[in-house]
Design a protein around this motif. Structure first.
Motif, PDB file in Angstrom:
ATOM      1  N   HIS A  54       0.810  -1.288  -0.006  1.00 25.66           N
ATOM      2  CA  HIS A  54       0.022   0.038  -0.166  1.00 25.66           C
ATOM      3  C   HIS A  54       0.994   1.415   0.013  1.00 25.66           C
ATOM      4  O   HIS A  54       0.793   2.082  -0.764  1.00 25.66           O
ATOM      5  CB  HIS A  54      -0.967   0.015   1.214  1.00 25.66           C
ATOM      6  CG  HIS A  54      -1.839   1.182   1.371  1.00 25.66           C
ATOM      7  ND1 HIS A  54      -1.583   2.301   2.228  1.00 25.66           N
ATOM      8  CD2 HIS A  54      -2.666   1.928   0.783  1.00 25.66           C
ATOM      9  CE1 HIS A  54      -2.292   3.188   2.208  1.00 25.66           C
ATOM     10  NE2 HIS A  54      -3.003   3.085   1.184  1.00 25.66           N
ATOM     11  N   THR A  55       1.807   1.284   0.885  1.00 23.65           N
ATOM     12  CA  THR A  55       2.786   2.427   1.192  1.00 23.65           C
ATOM     13  C   THR A  55       4.096   2.097   1.109  1.00 23.65           C
ATOM     14  O   THR A  55       4.450   1.228   2.158  1.00 23.65           O
ATOM     15  CB  THR A  55       2.274   3.356   2.230  1.00 23.65           C
ATOM     16  OG1 THR A  55       1.061   3.700   2.252  1.00 23.65           O
ATOM     17  CG2 THR A  55       3.257   4.658   2.110  1.00 23.65           C
ATOM     18  N   LEU A  56       4.980   2.232   0.349  1.00 23.06           N
ATOM     19  CA  LEU A  56       6.536   1.702   0.165  1.00 23.06           C
ATOM     20  C   LEU A  56       7.267   2.121   1.346  1.00 23.06           C
ATOM     21  O   LEU A  56       7.910   1.526   2.199  1.00 23.06           O
ATOM     22  CB  LEU A  56       6.842   1.718  -1.036  1.00 23.06           C
ATOM     23  CG  LEU A  56       8.478   1.169  -1.289  1.00 23.06           C
ATOM     24  CD1 LEU A  56       8.251  -0.585  -1.162  1.00 23.06           C
ATOM     25  CD2 LEU A  56       8.941   1.353  -2.656  1.00 23.06           C
ATOM     26  N   PRO A  57       7.436   3.610   1.704  1.00 24.30           N
ATOM     27  CA  PRO A  57       8.275   4.020   2.648  1.00 24.30           C
ATOM     28  C   PRO A  57       8.246   3.143   3.973  1.00 24.30           C
ATOM     29  O   PRO A  57       9.294   2.759   4.516  1.00 24.30           O
ATOM     30  CB  PRO A  57       8.058   5.314   2.740  1.00 24.30           C
ATOM     31  CG  PRO A  57       7.144   5.928   1.713  1.00 24.30           C
ATOM     32  CD  PRO A  57       6.633   4.571   1.065  1.00 24.30           C
ATOM     33  N   PRO A  58       7.121   3.208   4.594  1.00 22.83           N
ATOM     34  CA  PRO A  58       7.021   2.340   6.005  1.00 22.83           C
ATOM     35  C   PRO A  58       7.576   0.834   5.741  1.00 22.83           C
ATOM     36  O   PRO A  58       8.277   0.462   7.012  1.00 22.83           O
ATOM     37  CB  PRO A  58       5.461   2.571   6.524  1.00 22.83           C
ATOM     38  CG  PRO A  58       4.932   2.896   5.329  1.00 22.83           C
ATOM     39  CD  PRO A  58       5.763   3.555   4.221  1.00 22.83           C
ATOM     40  N   VAL A  59       7.356   0.297   4.708  1.00 22.76           N
ATOM     41  CA  VAL A  59       7.813  -0.848   4.675  1.00 22.76           C
ATOM     42  C   VAL A  59       9.411  -1.083   4.510  1.00 22.76           C
ATOM     43  O   VAL A  59      10.177  -1.878   5.203  1.00 22.76           O
ATOM     44  CB  VAL A  59       7.277  -1.646   3.189  1.00 22.76           C
ATOM     45  CG1 VAL A  59       8.011  -2.909   2.904  1.00 22.76           C
ATOM     46  CG2 VAL A  59       5.838  -1.786   3.423  1.00 22.76           C
ATOM     47  N   GLU A 189      -4.782  -1.579   4.714  1.00 17.11           N
ATOM     48  CA  GLU A 189      -3.600  -1.135   4.363  1.00 17.11           C
ATOM     49  C   GLU A 189      -2.558  -1.655   4.988  1.00 17.11           C
ATOM     50  O   GLU A 189      -1.306  -2.036   4.701  1.00 17.11           O
ATOM     51  CB  GLU A 189      -3.747   0.522   4.719  1.00 17.11           C
ATOM     52  CG  GLU A 189      -4.708   1.045   3.603  1.00 17.11           C
ATOM     53  CD  GLU A 189      -6.001   1.245   3.946  1.00 17.11           C
ATOM     54  OE1 GLU A 189      -6.275   0.537   5.022  1.00 17.11           O
ATOM     55  OE2 GLU A 189      -6.848   1.054   3.118  1.00 17.11           O
ATOM     56  N   MET A 190      -2.519  -1.909   6.482  1.00 15.75           N
ATOM     57  CA  MET A 190      -1.443  -2.444   7.407  1.00 15.75           C
ATOM     58  C   MET A 190      -1.132  -3.938   6.790  1.00 15.75           C
ATOM     59  O   MET A 190       0.042  -4.279   6.759  1.00 15.75           O
ATOM     60  CB  MET A 190      -1.977  -2.293   8.772  1.00 15.75           C
ATOM     61  CG  MET A 190      -2.126  -1.015   9.275  1.00 15.75           C
ATOM     62  SD  MET A 190      -2.841  -0.761  10.812  1.00 15.75           S
ATOM     63  CE  MET A 190      -1.776  -1.881  12.019  1.00 15.75           C
ATOM     64  N   ILE A 191      -2.227  -4.625   6.555  1.00 14.60           N
ATOM     65  CA  ILE A 191      -1.980  -6.031   6.107  1.00 14.60           C
ATOM     66  C   ILE A 191      -1.335  -6.042   4.722  1.00 14.60           C
ATOM     67  O   ILE A 191      -0.488  -7.001   4.494  1.00 14.60           O
ATOM     68  CB  ILE A 191      -3.467  -6.826   6.082  1.00 14.60           C
ATOM     69  CG1 ILE A 191      -3.968  -6.895   7.311  1.00 14.60           C
ATOM     70  CG2 ILE A 191      -3.381  -8.004   5.240  1.00 14.60           C
ATOM     71  CD1 ILE A 191      -3.396  -7.751   8.395  1.00 14.60           C
ATOM     72  N   SER A 231       3.352   1.497   9.266  1.00 14.39           N
ATOM     73  CA  SER A 231       2.288   1.672   8.008  1.00 14.39           C
ATOM     74  C   SER A 231       1.159   2.461   8.787  1.00 14.39           C
ATOM     75  O   SER A 231       0.599   3.492   8.100  1.00 14.39           O
ATOM     76  CB  SER A 231       1.864   0.421   7.851  1.00 14.39           C
ATOM     77  OG  SER A 231       0.754   0.522   6.790  1.00 14.39           O
ATOM     78  N   GLN A 232       0.713   2.183   9.934  1.00 15.52           N
ATOM     79  CA  GLN A 232      -0.497   2.859  10.498  1.00 15.52           C
ATOM     80  C   GLN A 232      -0.100   4.352  10.765  1.00 15.52           C
ATOM     81  O   GLN A 232      -0.852   5.273  10.773  1.00 15.52           O
ATOM     82  CB  GLN A 232      -0.869   2.476  11.822  1.00 15.52           C
ATOM     83  CG  GLN A 232      -1.989   3.090  12.560  1.00 15.52           C
ATOM     84  CD  GLN A 232      -3.307   3.314  11.724  1.00 15.52           C
ATOM     85  OE1 GLN A 232      -3.499   2.455  10.745  1.00 15.52           O
ATOM     86  NE2 GLN A 232      -4.214   4.144  12.096  1.00 15.52           N
ATOM     87  N   LEU A 233       1.132   4.561  11.533  1.00 13.94           N
ATOM     88  CA  LEU A 233       1.727   5.822  11.778  1.00 13.94           C
ATOM     89  C   LEU A 233       1.858   6.716  10.566  1.00 13.94           C
ATOM     90  O   LEU A 233       1.483   8.005  10.444  1.00 13.94           O
ATOM     91  CB  LEU A 233       3.093   5.582  12.516  1.00 13.94           C
ATOM     92  CG  LEU A 233       3.670   7.060  12.873  1.00 13.94           C
ATOM     93  CD1 LEU A 233       2.625   7.592  13.983  1.00 13.94           C
ATOM     94  CD2 LEU A 233       5.045   6.845  13.386  1.00 13.94           C
ATOM     95  N   LEU A 238       0.602  11.177   7.183  1.00 11.24           N
ATOM     96  CA  LEU A 238       0.893  11.629   5.852  1.00 11.24           C
ATOM     97  C   LEU A 238      -0.376  11.110   4.835  1.00 11.24           C
ATOM     98  O   LEU A 238      -0.368  11.575   3.761  1.00 11.24           O
ATOM     99  CB  LEU A 238       2.098  11.083   5.310  1.00 11.24           C
ATOM    100  CG  LEU A 238       3.264  11.534   6.047  1.00 11.24           C
ATOM    101  CD1 LEU A 238       4.529  10.881   5.339  1.00 11.24           C
ATOM    102  CD2 LEU A 238       3.265  13.128   5.871  1.00 11.24           C
ATOM    103  N   GLY A 239      -1.166  10.218   5.267  1.00 14.99           N
ATOM    104  CA  GLY A 239      -2.426   9.808   4.484  1.00 14.99           C
ATOM    105  C   GLY A 239      -2.139   9.178   3.239  1.00 14.99           C
ATOM    106  O   GLY A 239      -0.855   8.587   3.357  1.00 14.99           O
TER     107      GLY A 239
END
Length: 239
Positions: A54-59, A189-191, A231-233, A238-239
């Protein structure tokens, strides 16, 4: 009823015992070439999970933090030490000669299959998913790969391979029974980001099994703890 975790652990146990008993009766070309297929399958499953991100940076951040923690606590060295302690008694129990001519190759392959069996993104997600929904098809599919992997690697590594079924069962059953507490706190999104982090670990596990690059896979595992909170943070800020 935790169908998936039990079937998966039983697949590793039976495949490992069968492979160790058959040993050199399995043709050398199979023992040499099938691990490449298993590595490719691990990489393929990893890619299938990575594309769900869903969002690469937190990964990426979770992988970096997880690797730092893993290196600091020397997680992979701990697994290698434990494997060395278990290997001798297991071989004596079955009156078997320690398999694997090169200790470095033994540890590289053994750590790779420990991660593949016990800590793959597919296994962790499959156990959580079954605990919440009752769907065991993810772990059932993984069991086919694990049976064949255990059989082939046990032919060269010996009876230590089926012992991995015990920690695998403990981990998957623990995830199954705690899923009811964990999954309600998560979002799709977290999953998705969790699956992507697990997919990257499975990808490098496949590279390791194929002998392409000996990534410190076990030291990356703490990333699976960090990825969902990050991911949640990230989404909240930042949405």
């Amino acid at each position: 009823m935790p169908v998936g975790p039990l079937i998966n652990a039983l697949a590793v146990l039976l495949g490992g015992m069968l492979g160790a008993l058959l040993g050199n009766r399995i043709p050398e070309r199979l023992r040499a070439n099938l691990p490449l297929t298993f590595g490719a399958a691990s990489m393929g499953m990893g890619v299938a999970l990575i594309v769900k991100v869903h969002t690469l940076p937190p990964v990426v951040l979770a992988l970096l933090l997880g690797s730092v923690v893993g290196e600091l606590i020397r997680l992979e060295k701990g697994i290698e030490w434990l494997a060395g302690k278990v290997r001798g008694p297991v071989d004596r129990l079955f009156s078997a000669k320690s398999a694997g001519p090169d200790p470095d190759v033994f540890m590289q392959q053994f750590v790779g299959i420990v991660v593949l069996f016990c800590a793959s993104g597919t296994g962790i997600f499959g156990a959580l998913n079954e605990g919440m929904t009752g769907d065991y098809t993810v772990l059932l599919s993984k069991s086919f790969l694990d049976f064949c992997t255990a059989l082939i690697f046990a032919a060269s590594l010996g009876f230590i391979v089926p012992t991995v079924a015990l920690p695998q069962a403990i981990i998957l059953l623990g995830l199954f029974f705690t899923a009811g507490l964990i999954l309600p706190l998560t979002t799709p999104e977290m999953i998705a980001d969790f699956s992507a982090a697990g997919g990257i670990i499975m990808l490098v596990t496949g590279l390791r099994i194929c002998g392409i690059k000996a990534f410190p896979v076990a030291n990356m595992l703490p990333a699976l703890i960090f990825v969902m909170p990050l991911s949640q943070l990230w989404t909240a800020l930042l949405g």
